[in-house]
Design a protein around this motif. Structure first.
Motif, short mmCIF file in Angstrom:
data_model
loop_
_atom_site.label_atom_id
_atom_site.label_comp_id
_atom_site.label_asym_id
_atom_site.label_seq_id
_atom_site.Cartn_x
_atom_site.Cartn_y
_atom_site.Cartn_z
N THR A 298 0.83 -1.21 0.00
CA THR A 298 0.00 0.00 0.00
C THR A 298 0.87 1.25 0.00
N VAL A 299 1.90 1.25 0.83
CA VAL A 299 2.79 2.42 0.92
C VAL A 299 3.45 2.68 -0.45
N CYS A 300 3.97 1.63 -1.07
CA CYS A 300 4.64 1.78 -2.38
C CYS A 300 3.65 2.21 -3.46
N SER A 301 2.44 1.61 -3.44
CA SER A 301 1.44 1.96 -4.45
C SER A 301 1.00 3.41 -4.29
N GLY A 302 0.78 3.84 -3.04
CA GLY A 302 0.37 5.22 -2.78
C GLY A 302 1.44 6.20 -3.23
N ALA A 303 2.70 5.85 -2.95
CA ALA A 303 3.82 6.70 -3.36
C ALA A 303 3.86 6.82 -4.88
N LEU A 304 3.69 5.68 -5.54
CA LEU A 304 3.74 5.66 -7.01
C LEU A 304 2.57 6.46 -7.60
N LEU A 305 1.40 6.30 -7.01
CA LEU A 305 0.20 7.00 -7.52
C LEU A 305 0.36 8.50 -7.43
N LEU A 306 0.84 8.99 -6.26
CA LEU A 306 0.97 10.45 -6.11
C LEU A 306 2.11 11.00 -6.95
N LEU A 307 3.15 10.19 -7.12
CA LEU A 307 4.26 10.61 -7.98
C LEU A 307 3.76 10.77 -9.41
N ALA A 308 2.95 9.80 -9.86
CA ALA A 308 2.39 9.85 -11.21
C ALA A 308 1.41 11.01 -11.35
N ALA A 309 0.57 11.21 -10.31
CA ALA A 309 -0.43 12.28 -10.36
C ALA A 309 0.25 13.65 -10.39
N ASP A 310 1.33 13.79 -9.61
CA ASP A 310 2.07 15.06 -9.59
C ASP A 310 2.73 15.32 -10.94
N LEU A 311 3.30 14.27 -11.52
CA LEU A 311 3.94 14.40 -12.83
C LEU A 311 2.91 14.78 -13.89
N ALA A 312 1.73 14.12 -13.81
CA ALA A 312 0.65 14.42 -14.76
C ALA A 312 0.22 15.87 -14.61
N GLY A 313 0.09 16.33 -13.37
CA GLY A 313 -0.31 17.72 -13.10
C GLY A 313 0.68 18.71 -13.67
N ARG A 314 1.98 18.34 -13.65
CA ARG A 314 3.02 19.25 -14.17
C ARG A 314 3.09 19.22 -15.69
N LEU A 315 2.90 18.02 -16.27
CA LEU A 315 3.10 17.87 -17.71
C LEU A 315 1.85 18.21 -18.53
N LEU A 316 0.66 17.95 -17.96
CA LEU A 316 -0.57 18.21 -18.72
C LEU A 316 -0.78 19.70 -18.96
N SER A 317 -0.38 20.49 -17.98
CA SER A 317 -0.55 21.93 -18.12
C SER A 317 0.73 22.63 -17.62
N PRO A 318 1.77 22.70 -18.49
CA PRO A 318 3.06 23.22 -18.03
C PRO A 318 3.01 24.68 -17.58
#
Lengths: 232, 320
Positions: free
Chosen positions: B270-290
């Motif tokens: 759960t800890v690893c999955s949560g970390a991966l999910l937020l890392l991906a969500a943060d990256l998406a937030g940065r890349l989708l609308s630079p």
């Protein structure tokens, strides 16, 4: 091994669910507690296991620490958990908890228990995928893994088919012969007494009969208490 | 578990080298190989992106771990720090501190204080109802509503600071610096370690209060400790990055759907999955609308809403 003296209890402080009840339970014996609905059977079991405190009277020995108590008494509840995200084996091995937490080694033969309860073939299956009767067997396995000198069961046969009710009683009888004190609350007046050493009848919170199952089962008082027809 | 850890470790350099501006993988390579880097590039890589990535990893792990613990604690699929009111209480504390001009530590202290206060309120029905999970969850919903209303009141009083408060409430990692990491890291490690140590107790709670008590579990001690750890993880995470919804609810479910098992196995996953999910969500937030990044809270809520609905529909199955 376990003794209660002049136990009285009420949930609301007015209506007595149990009234002046005295009994003793010895090791190596298989006890069955019977009575009509509302006679106080389950409440009596809760007082014996220390879940409830009596208004008057004593239960000895009294274990104040839940961990110490769990090393002496195991309970199979009437109500089976609806959903557990664990495998059959993981649920059964939860019975090791009091020994692991106390830093001791459990001597329960888990594999033998799985064999006896016919669980070996599906011990890797999810608990949630089992039927009610199978779940009840897993919960029984968990209590046996707990490996305590006293085993209490609150209507364990309610979800089991007739064949397995007999198997269960046979296993419990064997456990008592190995030195455990087995106390079972039941409604099964027809087949369970065959396996019992002592039969206890409660009615309206009072002990009305206690003794050899053959003697108790054939007493006219029993038919009156349960409102049974003459054919029984 | 090891595959998930490998994916997470692989995702970190991807997130590190990605983002707006000219600083990318080449500069990241130079950083490790000792190549030449300008002051601005070094600052972007080491003081902006790295703490941000570590923040996403830590907060993702903290929120999902607290959700995982809450679901075991209350034997309820829908339990999460959000439902218990911890998230909104922490947000209320942090918003109040933000409006008073407090520092990062001040915000964290206020968030923690408010969460502990909420916890005390939740303990009252807990004690009164012999630790009945349903009563505590209902009390949590009531506290949640009060905290949300008070947060709205704080927004009403925010004046010219309204924009920063709203942006903060939406949740994100743009504020993340080494100061925040120094607060998040010890809280995360302590919380995870305590929960991991409590794994046998957390498994026993699944048997219900009677079953756990008769198996030797000290219910009062175990439940109070678990609630405190949930509050600690949530409060510190929310105070550093705002309100990020659905991670605590969805991630433990995803893990249980794919593998499941005992708490000792589920927690690290759960800890690893949560970390991966937020890392991906943060990256998406940065890349989708630079030009103007999308707050992580919006992305996780958009993805989590339909999942929550699916969960409600699926929930009938085990009890049928």
């Amino acid at each position: 091994m376990l003794e209660c003296l002049a136990l009285s209890f009420s949930y609301d402080g007015k209506t007595k669910v149990l009234n002046d009840l005295s009994l003793s339970f010895e090791k190596g014996q298989f006890y069955g507690i019977f009575g009509p609905n509302g006679s106080g059977k389950s409440t009596f079991l809760k007082l014996l296991t220390g879940e409830l405190k009596a208004d008057a009277g004593t239960v000895t020995p009294l274990w104040c620490d839940p961990l110490e108590r769990a090393q002496h008494i195991a309970l199979v509840e009437q109500q089976i958990p609806g959903s557990l995200p664990l495998t059959v084996e993981e649920v059964a091995l939860l019975g090791n908890y009091p020994w692991v937490r106390a830093g001791k080694v459990s001597h329960a033969a888990a594999e033998q228990i799985f064999e006896e309860l016919e669980l070996s073939s599906f011990k890797k299956r999810s608990f949630n995928a089992l039927s009610g009767g199978e779940r009840q067997r897993v919960m029984l396995a968990r209590a046996l893994v707990q490996n305590t000198p006293i085993l209490c069961l609150d209507e364990p046969g309610s979800s089991l088919d007739v064949g397995f009710q007999h198997t269960l009683c046979r296993i419990l009888k064997k456990l008592s012969r190995e030195g455990k004190c087995v106390i079972m609350v039941s409604h099964d007046l027809f087949s369970a007494p065959t396996y019992l050493d002592r039969m206890i009848i409660l009615d309206k919170g009072k002990l009305v009969m206690e003794g050899n199952p053959d003697h108790v089962k054939n007493s006219p008082g029993l038919r009156r208490i349960f409102n049974l027809p003459e054919v029984f | 578990m090891k595959y998930l850890l490998l994916i997470l470790l692989a995702a970190i350099p991807i997130a590190w080298g990605s983002g707006a501006g000219d600083t990318g993988f080449q500069q990241l390579w130079h950083l490790f190989s000792g190549g030449e880097l300008s002051f601005a590039e070094k600052t972007i890589l080491l003081d902006l992106r790295l703490p941000r990535i570590l923040g996403a990893v830590l907060v993702g792990g903290m929120l999902s771990a607290s959700g995982c613990a809450a679901q075991n604690l209350f034997r309820n699929d829908l339990a999460s720090p959000h439902v218990l009111g911890c998230v909104n209480a922490a947000a209320l504390g942090a918003v109040s501190a933000l409006l008073c001009g407090a520092s990062a530590w001040g915000m964290s202290c206020c968030a923690m204080g408010m969460t502990l206060l909420t916890l005390l309120i939740l303990l009252i029905p807990g004690w009164c109802s012999r630790w009945d999970g349903g009563s505590i969850i209902l009390a949590g919903i009531a506290v949640n509503a009060c905290c949300a209303a008070l947060s709205s009141g704080a927004l009403y009083l925010a004046d010219e600071r309204l924009h920063s408060v709203v942006f903060w409430l939406l949740g994100g990692f743009w504020r993340m610096g080494w100061k925040e990491i120094s607060l998040l890291a010890p809280a995360a490690v302590c919380g995870w370690a305590i929960l991991y140590r409590m794994a046998p107790d957390m498994d026993m709670l699944l048997l219900g209060d009677r079953g756990a008590l008769m198996s030797g579990v000290d219910l009062r001690k175990v439940k109070t400790t678990a609630l405190l750890v949930i509050a600690l993880l949530t409060a510190v995470a929310v105070s550093c990055c705002g309100v990020i919804g659905f991670v605590g609810l969805a991630v433990p479910h995803i893990v249980r759907l794919t593998g499941g098992g005992s708490f000792r196995r589920v927690l690290p996953l759960t800890v690893c999955s949560g970390a991966l999910l937020l890392l991906a969500a943060d990256l998406a937030g940065r890349l989708l609308s630079p030009d103007r990044e999308i707050p992580v809270g919006i992305i996780t809520s958009i993805a989590g809403g339909p999942f929550f609905f699916y969960l409600l529909l699926r929930r009938r199955a085990p009890y049928a």
